[in-house]
Design a protein around this motif. Structure first.
Motif, PDB file in Angstrom:
ATOM      1  N   ASN A  18     -25.884  54.361 134.184  1.00  0.00           N
ATOM      2  CA  ASN A  18     -24.537  53.831 133.960  1.00  0.00           C
ATOM      3  C   ASN A  18     -24.029  54.354 132.621  1.00  0.00           C
ATOM      4  N   ILE A  19     -23.314  55.465 132.670  1.00  0.00           N
ATOM      5  CA  ILE A  19     -22.857  56.097 131.432  1.00  0.00           C
ATOM      6  C   ILE A  19     -21.801  55.244 130.750  1.00  0.00           C
ATOM      7  N   VAL A  20     -20.973  54.540 131.524  1.00  0.00           N
ATOM      8  CA  VAL A  20     -19.946  53.682 130.932  1.00  0.00           C
ATOM      9  C   VAL A  20     -20.599  52.586 130.101  1.00  0.00           C
ATOM     10  N   LYS A  21     -21.627  51.969 130.648  1.00  0.00           N
ATOM     11  CA  LYS A  21     -22.323  50.907 129.916  1.00  0.00           C
ATOM     12  C   LYS A  21     -23.007  51.465 128.676  1.00  0.00           C
ATOM     13  N   THR A  22     -23.583  52.662 128.813  1.00  0.00           N
ATOM     14  CA  THR A  22     -24.261  53.276 127.668  1.00  0.00           C
ATOM     15  C   THR A  22     -23.274  53.597 126.557  1.00  0.00           C
ATOM     16  N   ARG A  23     -22.151  54.203 126.913  1.00  0.00           N
ATOM     17  CA  ARG A  23     -21.157  54.585 125.906  1.00  0.00           C
ATOM     18  C   ARG A  23     -20.493  53.363 125.266  1.00  0.00           C
ATOM     19  N   SER A  24     -20.457  52.227 125.985  1.00  0.00           N
ATOM     20  CA  SER A  24     -19.795  51.024 125.469  1.00  0.00           C
ATOM     21  C   SER A  24     -20.744  50.117 124.708  1.00  0.00           C
ATOM     22  N   SER A  25     -22.015  50.457 124.672  1.00  0.00           N
ATOM     23  CA  SER A  25     -22.988  49.590 123.997  1.00  0.00           C
ATOM     24  C   SER A  25     -22.832  49.667 122.487  1.00  0.00           C
ATOM     25  N   ARG A  26     -23.254  48.598 121.808  1.00  0.00           N
ATOM     26  CA  ARG A  26     -23.152  48.545 120.349  1.00  0.00           C
ATOM     27  C   ARG A  26     -24.021  49.608 119.705  1.00  0.00           C
ATOM     28  N   THR A  27     -25.205  49.825 120.283  1.00  0.00           N
ATOM     29  CA  THR A  27     -26.128  50.804 119.705  1.00  0.00           C
ATOM     30  C   THR A  27     -25.539  52.208 119.713  1.00  0.00           C
ATOM     31  N   MET A  28     -24.951  52.585 120.864  1.00  0.00           N
ATOM     32  CA  MET A  28     -24.412  53.938 120.977  1.00  0.00           C
ATOM     33  C   MET A  28     -23.173  54.110 120.104  1.00  0.00           C
ATOM     34  N   LYS A  29     -22.338  53.103 120.051  1.00  0.00           N
ATOM     35  CA  LYS A  29     -21.143  53.214 119.212  1.00  0.00           C
ATOM     36  C   LYS A  29     -21.516  53.313 117.741  1.00  0.00           C
ATOM     37  N   THR A  30     -22.497  52.516 117.327  1.00  0.00           N
ATOM     38  CA  THR A  30     -22.940  52.602 115.940  1.00  0.00           C
ATOM     39  C   THR A  30     -23.487  53.981 115.625  1.00  0.00           C
ATOM     40  N   ALA A  31     -24.216  54.557 116.573  1.00  0.00           N
ATOM     41  CA  ALA A  31     -24.767  55.902 116.377  1.00  0.00           C
ATOM     42  C   ALA A  31     -23.657  56.939 116.280  1.00  0.00           C
ATOM     43  N   PHE A  32     -22.631  56.818 117.123  1.00  0.00           N
ATOM     44  CA  PHE A  32     -21.518  57.762 117.068  1.00  0.00           C
ATOM     45  C   PHE A  32     -20.788  57.690 115.721  1.00  0.00           C
ATOM     46  N   VAL A  33     -20.520  56.465 115.248  1.00  0.00           N
ATOM     47  CA  VAL A  33     -19.818  56.298 113.975  1.00  0.00           C
ATOM     48  C   VAL A  33     -20.654  56.867 112.833  1.00  0.00           C
TER      49      VAL A  33
END
Length: 826
Positions: free
Chosen positions: A242-257
């Motif tokens: 589920n790429i949508v769930k992965t991209r919307s997760s707090r962990t992934m967003k924090t990593a992107f920022v």
């Protein structure tokens, strides 16, 4: 008439009529006296019939008789015609008339069957017509959509296109390739990556392969682009589908920022280093390495000593808050702490907040500390005249996200860096939001929708706008934008490949979606990129001239499905083969021993036979039966090879032989197939195989017939035992006819005509001059010339009877010609 009118008045009126007739008339006058007028009236009255109910018949006779029609006979024919409809059931008869009842029922059943068959045929024909039209439109629509570059969602700046001429591109015109040097370099990296994937084991880093290639192009913009991609993809890889769930997760967003901030800070260090080394005399760098010394030297070049409004003293002759800000901008918190140490007594509570910020794992203040620093900012710092002081408080305490700090923030990268520092990523997962907090979603919407392409002058600065979108986590929108520019499309396609292979690219559920789309179930502002369309749009430029390279890109589509449920990679291969017609190179070719020599497609370790079957099926659906035969033969599908060969041979069976003709080519192909199948022991079903060999024998018969070798042709057709040459064999051959395939049935009218023509030619030759064959057959039949003539007549009668008893509707002219030939023989 009025009785008062006298004779004189009548004479006057008659004279007036005569004068009127004379005026303007060129016809001669006819002068008659009263006696002559009376006699003429009597004669005319004698010829006029009395007015009666037959006046209509009289008028019809006058009208039609002049054209040679007999009205009486026509009336009789019209009266004999029945007004009943063609398919109207017959009138019932009395129950006592059994014969009439059965006849009536039989005719009603026939008429009902004919009407039902006609209705079903029309419905089926209409249904197939619309299915064919729909499929054809789907294919054309797919081609049109693939040919369209933009998504139609943004306004284009056509002024930029004038700069993107063909002359400005470095196109390699050597050889037949349509790939330029950059595209060829990318294709080599893709080939290397696919080779490692096919061989198994650990996948290589596609982003590193592309970045290494970009570093050889001597183009700083492209190198920076791949540096952005490298930083933003250096995140924990998720195993979730589920790429949508992965991209919307707090962990992934924090990593992107975090990765976006690292890139912006690293780029800024390069910038100030360049500034310092460009002005070494003014910078006074010295020999001590580190960010602290670099920032001090940069301020020697960049900051004016007389800048008004700066507060809280200086460090090494530079404003303390400017030193702290630029250390933070470079991402070096230790250097910023070094700046504060000698003057921390002048900085109030900020050193304490900064120490907590620096030592926390995620560089975040506690809730109480953040509340305290925000109150401090609102009460006093907001009104400070030092722009660097206000910026430092906003970075550490996430204060006042509406203030853009234009005195300090002078570039788009600076602005993006500040906003990323002010984000509250945890709020994205449902924490209660407040008006003075900025979330990643709000930042993405602001950059993409509120500001958009016009604000950033995207077409004048495409790399900048791509970087803004990509660093804010809007990968799909960034790729779609850059793909609209022809000269940059090759870069963005490979960025999409990197994200797709890493499981970070959002794709739509249907490959027929727009290039950039959004689904109702997705959280705002996520977009989906039609990855399949992007790849096919890119390969369309060179797939005809460089099919090997196109296959490497199609290999990335192996896990996707078409709208019909077929494997997209196989469908692309099928279209590529039909477009390029490179059957042997792509799919392989048959050796003499029946084995298949591998083609390019075999290198991908997929089900090659299934791919070839799909290509053959698509070829057959397009009506390219001869190519389909070769493809089915390559896939060793014997049944389909013989089935299609039967259809092809039937089309040319009765044609006269000619060199380089369709019949000659198909005959050579059929003979080669028959010989190879006989040697290898391959065969299809019994019915299909027997039909195939019977068509080959019939082709020999027609070749002998067209070359006037009638005796040999007659021997061949008799040995085939297809037609009756004796009256007593007719019924048996009629029963055997039902077991023949449609190909043989459709060819039967031509076979009968050719056989009857042979019999008539032999009859005519015997009748006129005789032939050596006459004596031979005469001896066989126990007689001479007349016996042989009677023998030929009996054969013709058997054929005529056979044609009349066949449960097959032959063309009307065929029956007429058969009867005519039989009459000539009698």
């Amino acid at each position: 008439m009025d009785i008062d009118v006298g004779f004189g008045d009548l004479v006057q009126q008659a004279q007036q009529l005569t004068a009127d007739m004379d005026s303007g008339m060129r016809l001669p006058r006819i002068e008659r006296n009263l006696t002559q007028l009376r006699d003429a009236a009597v004669r005319m009255a004698a010829h006029v019939p009395l007015v009666s109910q037959d006046s209509a018949n009289v008028n019809a006779s006058v009208l039609l008789g002049s054209r040679g029609f007999d009205v009486q006979k026509v009336s009789q024919k019209l009266e004999s015609l029945s007004s009943a409809k063609t398919f109207e059931p017959l009138e019932p008869v009395r129950d006592t008339d059994i014969y009439g009842f059965l006849k009536n029922e039989r005719e009603n059943a026939l008429l009902t069957a004919i009407e039902q068959t006609r209705k079903n045929t029309l419905e089926e024909a209409e249904q197939r017509h619309w299915e064919t039209m729909e499929n054809e439109w789907e294919r054309e629509k797919q081609k049109i959509l693939n040919a369209l570059v933009g998504s139609g969602q943004a306004d284009f700046d056509f002024s930029v296109e004038s700069e993107q001429s063909i002359l400005s591109e470095n196109i390699n015109m050597q050889g037949r390739t349509m790939l330029d040097d950059v595209e060829m370099a990318y294709s080599r990296q893709i080939y290397m990556y696919n080779e490692q994937v096919i061989q198994g084991g650990m996948k290589p880093s596609l982003v590193n392969l592309c970045a290494e290639m970009a570093s050889t192009l001597d183009d700083q913009n492209v190198s920076d682009l791949w540096s952005v991609v490298q930083h933003m993809t250096d995140v924990p890889v998720s195993t979730s589908d589920n790429i949508v769930k992965t991209r919307s997760s707090r962990t992934m967003k924090t990593a992107f920022v975090s990765q976006a901030l690292k890139y912006l800070e690293k780029s800024y260090v390069k910038y100030i280093t360049t500034m310092v080394y460009s002005n070494l005399q003014k910078a006074q760098l010295g020999g001590i390495p580190g960010t602290y010394n670099l920032v001090r030297s940069f301020l020697n070049v960049h900051l004016q000593q007389s800048t008004p409004g700066l507060e809280d003293g200086t460090v090494e002759n530079h404003p303390v808050w400017a030193m702290i800000y630029y250390c933070l901008r470079c991402g070096d918190l230790s250097a910023a702490r070094q700046v504060m140490t000698p003057v921390q007594q002048h900085l109030e509570e900020f050193p304490r907040f900064f120490q907590e910020y620096m030592t926390s794992e995620d560089h975040r203040l506690s809730t109480n500390s953040e509340r305290e620093i925000r109150l401090k900012y609102k009460s006093s710092i907001r009104n400070s005249t030092d722009p660097y002081k206000r910026a430092c408080y906003c970075v550490i305490g996430h204060c006042d996200q509406k203030d853009d700090h234009t005195d300090v923030i002078i570039s788009t990268d600076d602005y993006l860096w500040l906003k990323l520092h002010q984000l509250h990523v945890e709020d994205e997962d449902g924490d209660e939001l407040t008006e003075d907090r900025l979330t990643l979603t709000q930042l993405q919407v602001m950059l993409l929708e509120e500001y958009g392409e016009s604000h950033f002058h995207a077409y004048q600065q495409p790399y900048l706008y791509f970087r803004v979108l990509f660093l804010s986590g809007q990968f799909e929108a960034a790729i779609e934008f850059l793909s609209r520019i022809d000269r940059l499309r090759c870069h963005t396609v490979h960025v999409a490949l990197v994200l797709y292979e890493m499981g970070l690219l959002l794709t739509p559920h249907s490959i027929q979606a727009q290039l950039l789309s959004r689904e109702s179930s997705d959280p705002d502002p996520l977009r989906r990129l039609n990855f399949a369309r992007l790849i096919m749009m890119y390969t369309r430029k060179f797939e005809v001239t460089d099919p090997r390279e196109a296959l490497q890109y199609f290999y990335f589509l192996r896990d996707l499905k078409t709208y019909q449920g077929d494997n997209l990679f196989m469908s692309c291969v099928s279209e590529l083969v039909l477009e390029t017609r490179e059957f042997d190179m792509l799919l392989g070719q048959l050796n003499k021993d029946g084995s298949r020599r591998p083609g390019v497609i075999d290198k991908f370790n997929l089900d090659t036979d299934k791919i070839i079957e799909l290509v053959a099926r698509d070829t057959e659906n397009k009506g390219l039966l001869e190519d389909a035969v070769r493809l089915y033969d390559l896939a060793q599908n014997t049944e389909k090879v013989l089935e299609l060969m039967n259809k092809l041979l039937t089309q040319v069976l009765s044609q006269p032989p000619a060199p380089q003709s369709n019949k000659d080519r198909l005959k050579q192909l059929a003979l080669a197939i028959a010989q190879r199948y006989r040697e290898l022991g391959q065969e299809g079903s019994r019915h299909t195989t027997s039909t195939f060999h019977l068509l080959l024998d019939l082709m020999t018969f027609f070749d002998l017939y067209h070359t006037n070798k009638y005796e040999q042709a007659c021997s061949v057709i008799q040995e085939l035992n297809l037609l009756p040459f004796k009256v007593e064999d007719v019924e048996q051959k009629v029963n055997a006819f039902r077991s023949y395939s449609d190909e043989i049935r459709r060819s039967l009218p031509d076979i009968l005509l050719a056989t009857m023509t042979i019999l008539y030619t032999q009859y005519r030759n015997t009748k006129t001059a005789g032939s050596p064959l006459v004596g031979i057959l005469g001896k066989v039949q126990g007689g001479g010339k007349q016996t042989y003539i009677n023998y030929l007549r009996s054969q013709a009668q058997a054929l005529i009877k056979f044609a009349g008893m066949l449960p097959y509707r032959m063309p009307g002219d065929t029956n007429a010609r058969l009867v005519q030939i039989e009459v000539l023989m009698n």
